[in-house]
Design a protein around this motif. Structure first.
Motif, PDB file in Angstrom:
ATOM      1  N   LYS A 214       2.958  -5.438 -19.421  1.00  0.00           N
ATOM      2  CA  LYS A 214       3.549  -4.568 -18.387  1.00  0.00           C
ATOM      3  C   LYS A 214       3.091  -3.112 -18.502  1.00  0.00           C
ATOM      4  O   LYS A 214       2.804  -2.468 -17.494  1.00  0.00           O
ATOM      5  N   TRP A 215       3.016  -2.577 -19.741  1.00  0.00           N
ATOM      6  CA  TRP A 215       2.613  -1.181 -19.902  1.00  0.00           C
ATOM      7  C   TRP A 215       1.185  -0.969 -19.397  1.00  0.00           C
ATOM      8  O   TRP A 215       0.873   0.056 -18.796  1.00  0.00           O
ATOM      9  N   PHE A 216       0.313  -1.971 -19.612  1.00  0.00           N
ATOM     10  CA  PHE A 216      -1.074  -1.881 -19.173  1.00  0.00           C
ATOM     11  C   PHE A 216      -1.156  -1.975 -17.649  1.00  0.00           C
ATOM     12  O   PHE A 216      -1.856  -1.200 -17.000  1.00  0.00           O
ATOM     13  N   GLU A 217      -0.408  -2.922 -17.075  1.00  0.00           N
ATOM     14  CA  GLU A 217      -0.386  -3.109 -15.623  1.00  0.00           C
ATOM     15  C   GLU A 217       0.167  -1.883 -14.901  1.00  0.00           C
ATOM     16  O   GLU A 217      -0.152  -1.643 -13.746  1.00  0.00           O
ATOM     17  N   ALA A 218       1.029  -1.110 -15.578  1.00  0.00           N
ATOM     18  CA  ALA A 218       1.643   0.070 -14.966  1.00  0.00           C
ATOM     19  C   ALA A 218       0.634   1.204 -14.787  1.00  0.00           C
ATOM     20  O   ALA A 218       0.796   2.034 -13.892  1.00  0.00           O
TER      21      ALA A 218
ATOM     22  N   PHE B 176      -3.236   0.814 -15.563  1.00  0.00           N
ATOM     23  CA  PHE B 176      -4.631   0.434 -15.320  1.00  0.00           C
ATOM     24  C   PHE B 176      -4.774  -0.641 -14.251  1.00  0.00           C
ATOM     25  O   PHE B 176      -3.882  -1.460 -14.042  1.00  0.00           O
ATOM     26  N   ASN B 177      -5.939  -0.645 -13.599  1.00  0.00           N
ATOM     27  CA  ASN B 177      -6.306  -1.729 -12.708  1.00  0.00           C
ATOM     28  C   ASN B 177      -6.546  -2.972 -13.563  1.00  0.00           C
ATOM     29  O   ASN B 177      -7.171  -2.890 -14.621  1.00  0.00           O
ATOM     30  N   THR B 178      -6.049  -4.095 -13.120  1.00  0.00           N
ATOM     31  CA  THR B 178      -6.147  -5.346 -13.877  1.00  0.00           C
ATOM     32  C   THR B 178      -6.679  -6.449 -12.967  1.00  0.00           C
ATOM     33  O   THR B 178      -6.747  -6.258 -11.740  1.00  0.00           O
ATOM     34  N   PRO B 179      -7.017  -7.608 -13.524  1.00  0.00           N
ATOM     35  CA  PRO B 179      -7.452  -8.711 -12.654  1.00  0.00           C
ATOM     36  C   PRO B 179      -6.420  -9.051 -11.578  1.00  0.00           C
ATOM     37  O   PRO B 179      -6.783  -9.293 -10.427  1.00  0.00           O
ATOM     38  N   SER B 180      -5.140  -9.041 -11.924  1.00  0.00           N
ATOM     39  CA  SER B 180      -4.102  -9.334 -10.940  1.00  0.00           C
ATOM     40  C   SER B 180      -4.100  -8.304  -9.813  1.00  0.00           C
ATOM     41  O   SER B 180      -4.052  -8.651  -8.625  1.00  0.00           O
ATOM     42  N   HIS B 181      -4.143  -7.028 -10.168  1.00  0.00           N
ATOM     43  CA  HIS B 181      -4.184  -5.973  -9.149  1.00  0.00           C
ATOM     44  C   HIS B 181      -5.447  -6.095  -8.291  1.00  0.00           C
ATOM     45  O   HIS B 181      -5.402  -5.891  -7.077  1.00  0.00           O
ATOM     46  N   HIS B 182      -6.567  -6.420  -8.928  1.00  0.00           N
ATOM     47  CA  HIS B 182      -7.821  -6.444  -8.195  1.00  0.00           C
ATOM     48  C   HIS B 182      -7.947  -7.675  -7.300  1.00  0.00           C
ATOM     49  O   HIS B 182      -8.597  -7.618  -6.251  1.00  0.00           O
ATOM     50  N   ARG B 183      -7.305  -8.781  -7.673  1.00  0.00           N
ATOM     51  CA  ARG B 183      -7.288  -9.944  -6.782  1.00  0.00           C
ATOM     52  C   ARG B 183      -6.658  -9.549  -5.447  1.00  0.00           C
ATOM     53  O   ARG B 183      -7.143  -9.935  -4.379  1.00  0.00           O
ATOM     54  N   VAL B 184      -5.588  -8.772  -5.510  1.00  0.00           N
ATOM     55  CA  VAL B 184      -4.932  -8.292  -4.294  1.00  0.00           C
ATOM     56  C   VAL B 184      -5.930  -7.523  -3.429  1.00  0.00           C
ATOM     57  O   VAL B 184      -5.983  -7.713  -2.208  1.00  0.00           O
ATOM     58  N   HIS B 185      -6.723  -6.669  -4.046  1.00  0.00           N
ATOM     59  CA  HIS B 185      -7.716  -5.865  -3.320  1.00  0.00           C
ATOM     60  C   HIS B 185      -8.662  -6.752  -2.503  1.00  0.00           C
ATOM     61  O   HIS B 185      -9.086  -6.380  -1.403  1.00  0.00           O
ATOM     62  N   HIS B 186      -8.995  -7.915  -3.016  1.00  0.00           N
ATOM     63  CA  HIS B 186      -9.943  -8.806  -2.338  1.00  0.00           C
ATOM     64  C   HIS B 186      -9.259  -9.800  -1.407  1.00  0.00           C
ATOM     65  O   HIS B 186      -9.930 -10.647  -0.817  1.00  0.00           O
ATOM     66  N   GLY B 187      -7.944  -9.706  -1.255  1.00  0.00           N
ATOM     67  CA  GLY B 187      -7.212 -10.669  -0.443  1.00  0.00           C
ATOM     68  C   GLY B 187      -7.257 -10.367   1.047  1.00  0.00           C
ATOM     69  O   GLY B 187      -7.254  -9.218   1.466  1.00  0.00           O
ATOM     70  N   SER B 188      -7.278 -11.440   1.828  1.00  0.00           N
ATOM     71  CA  SER B 188      -7.218 -11.299   3.287  1.00  0.00           C
ATOM     72  C   SER B 188      -5.823 -11.607   3.818  1.00  0.00           C
ATOM     73  O   SER B 188      -5.598 -11.532   5.024  1.00  0.00           O
ATOM     74  N   ASN B 189      -4.893 -11.941   2.936  1.00  0.00           N
ATOM     75  CA  ASN B 189      -3.507 -12.148   3.344  1.00  0.00           C
ATOM     76  C   ASN B 189      -2.980 -10.829   3.913  1.00  0.00           C
ATOM     77  O   ASN B 189      -3.255  -9.766   3.356  1.00  0.00           O
ATOM     78  N   PRO B 190      -2.184 -10.875   4.982  1.00  0.00           N
ATOM     79  CA  PRO B 190      -1.673  -9.622   5.565  1.00  0.00           C
ATOM     80  C   PRO B 190      -0.954  -8.714   4.565  1.00  0.00           C
ATOM     81  O   PRO B 190      -1.124  -7.495   4.613  1.00  0.00           O
ATOM     82  N   ILE B 191      -0.206  -9.271   3.648  1.00  0.00           N
ATOM     83  CA  ILE B 191       0.523  -8.460   2.662  1.00  0.00           C
ATOM     84  C   ILE B 191      -0.429  -7.735   1.713  1.00  0.00           C
ATOM     85  O   ILE B 191      -0.086  -6.707   1.135  1.00  0.00           O
ATOM     86  N   TYR B 192      -1.638  -8.250   1.559  1.00  0.00           N
ATOM     87  CA  TYR B 192      -2.598  -7.685   0.614  1.00  0.00           C
ATOM     88  C   TYR B 192      -3.659  -6.788   1.250  1.00  0.00           C
ATOM     89  O   TYR B 192      -4.455  -6.167   0.544  1.00  0.00           O
ATOM     90  N   LEU B 193      -3.691  -6.690   2.566  1.00  0.00           N
ATOM     91  CA  LEU B 193      -4.744  -5.922   3.237  1.00  0.00           C
ATOM     92  C   LEU B 193      -4.686  -4.432   2.893  1.00  0.00           C
ATOM     93  O   LEU B 193      -3.615  -3.831   2.879  1.00  0.00           O
TER      94      LEU B 193
ATOM     95  N   LEU C 137      -7.743   3.348 -12.814  1.00  0.00           N
ATOM     96  CA  LEU C 137      -6.322   3.698 -12.926  1.00  0.00           C
ATOM     97  C   LEU C 137      -5.549   3.302 -11.664  1.00  0.00           C
ATOM     98  O   LEU C 137      -5.732   3.888 -10.600  1.00  0.00           O
ATOM     99  N   ILE C 138      -4.659   2.319 -11.777  1.00  0.00           N
ATOM    100  CA  ILE C 138      -3.862   1.855 -10.649  1.00  0.00           C
ATOM    101  C   ILE C 138      -2.806   2.890 -10.262  1.00  0.00           C
ATOM    102  O   ILE C 138      -2.233   2.822  -9.174  1.00  0.00           O
ATOM    103  N   ILE C 139      -2.587   3.877 -11.132  1.00  0.00           N
ATOM    104  CA  ILE C 139      -1.589   4.904 -10.828  1.00  0.00           C
ATOM    105  C   ILE C 139      -1.913   5.640  -9.529  1.00  0.00           C
ATOM    106  O   ILE C 139      -1.007   6.114  -8.840  1.00  0.00           O
TER     107      ILE C 139
ATOM    108  N   GLN D 115       0.081  -2.784  -4.165  1.00  0.00           N
ATOM    109  CA  GLN D 115       0.774  -4.031  -3.870  1.00  0.00           C
ATOM    110  C   GLN D 115       0.590  -4.964  -5.053  1.00  0.00           C
ATOM    111  O   GLN D 115      -0.531  -5.332  -5.376  1.00  0.00           O
ATOM    112  N   PRO D 116       1.682  -5.341  -5.721  1.00  0.00           N
ATOM    113  CA  PRO D 116       1.524  -6.314  -6.812  1.00  0.00           C
ATOM    114  C   PRO D 116       1.161  -7.692  -6.259  1.00  0.00           C
ATOM    115  O   PRO D 116       1.490  -8.016  -5.108  1.00  0.00           O
ATOM    116  N   GLU D 117       0.497  -8.467  -7.060  1.00  0.00           N
ATOM    117  CA  GLU D 117       0.204  -9.851  -6.704  1.00  0.00           C
ATOM    118  C   GLU D 117       1.509 -10.629  -6.770  1.00  0.00           C
ATOM    119  O   GLU D 117       2.235 -10.554  -7.758  1.00  0.00           O
TER     120      GLU D 117
END
Length: 167
Positions: free
Chosen positions: A46-50, A52-69, A77-79, A88-90
């Motif tokens: 959790k401290w890292f996800e708060a 830094f950009n992580t695989p979970s955060h970056h998957r969202v970036h590549h998503g075409s789902n409306p919630i992820y656009l 830095l995800i901050i 947007q969290p995954e």
């Protein structure tokens, strides 16, 4: 990024940054972003996800789902996304659908790099439109249409939230 990202770095030497320092930072950023392109890692601590950009955060970036656009633009830095309201969290309930809202059906790298520019200029310079509408096609978000028939990512996200909050 694209071939035009140099415009974001070009002015830094004017502020006193040495070009080698800029190149070093660009290299570090590129190396960092390599490992976040994986599905092998679900969540980081959790401290890292708060921070830094992580695989979970970056998957969202590549998503075409409306919630992820148009979300999670951070390189390292995800901050920044949290600060500017683009985070947007995954969601466990919403698997990421990779790709574009409308598939372009090509693997041609030249078409992939330029097809959105072609579409944008076609929208701007074809048909019977005012000068203002033509210019707005060049500066408004993807999906915007001068006649009100288009939907931008914020509108698609709102519709998704309405539909999914009722379930």
């Amino acid at each position: 990024g694209g071939f035009y990202t140099f415009i974001f770095w070009l002015w830094l030497p004017l502020l006193g940054f040495h070009p080698a320092m800029i190149m070093l930072q660009m290299s570090i950023s590129l190396l960092y972003q390599f490992w976040i392109h994986t599905e092998a890692i679900n969540k980081m601590p959790k401290w890292f996800e708060a921070i830094f950009n992580t695989p979970s955060h970056h998957r969202v970036h590549h998503g075409s789902n409306p919630i992820y656009l148009d979300r999670n633009h951070a390189g390292i830095l995800i901050i920044w996304d949290k600060l500017f309201g683009t985070f947007q969290p995954e969601l466990e309930s919403e698997r990421v659908n990779y790709g574009l809202v409308k598939n372009i059906n090509t693997f041609n790298p030249i078409k992939i790099a330029f097809i959105e520019w072609v579409y944008m200029f076609k929208d701007a310079f074809s048909g019977n439109k005012s000068i203002k509408d033509r210019l707005q096609y060049l500066i408004k978000p993807p999906g915007w249409k001068h006649d009100g028939t288009g939907k931008i990512s914020d509108e698609l996200r709102e519709e998704w939230l309405e539909t999914n909050s009722k379930q």
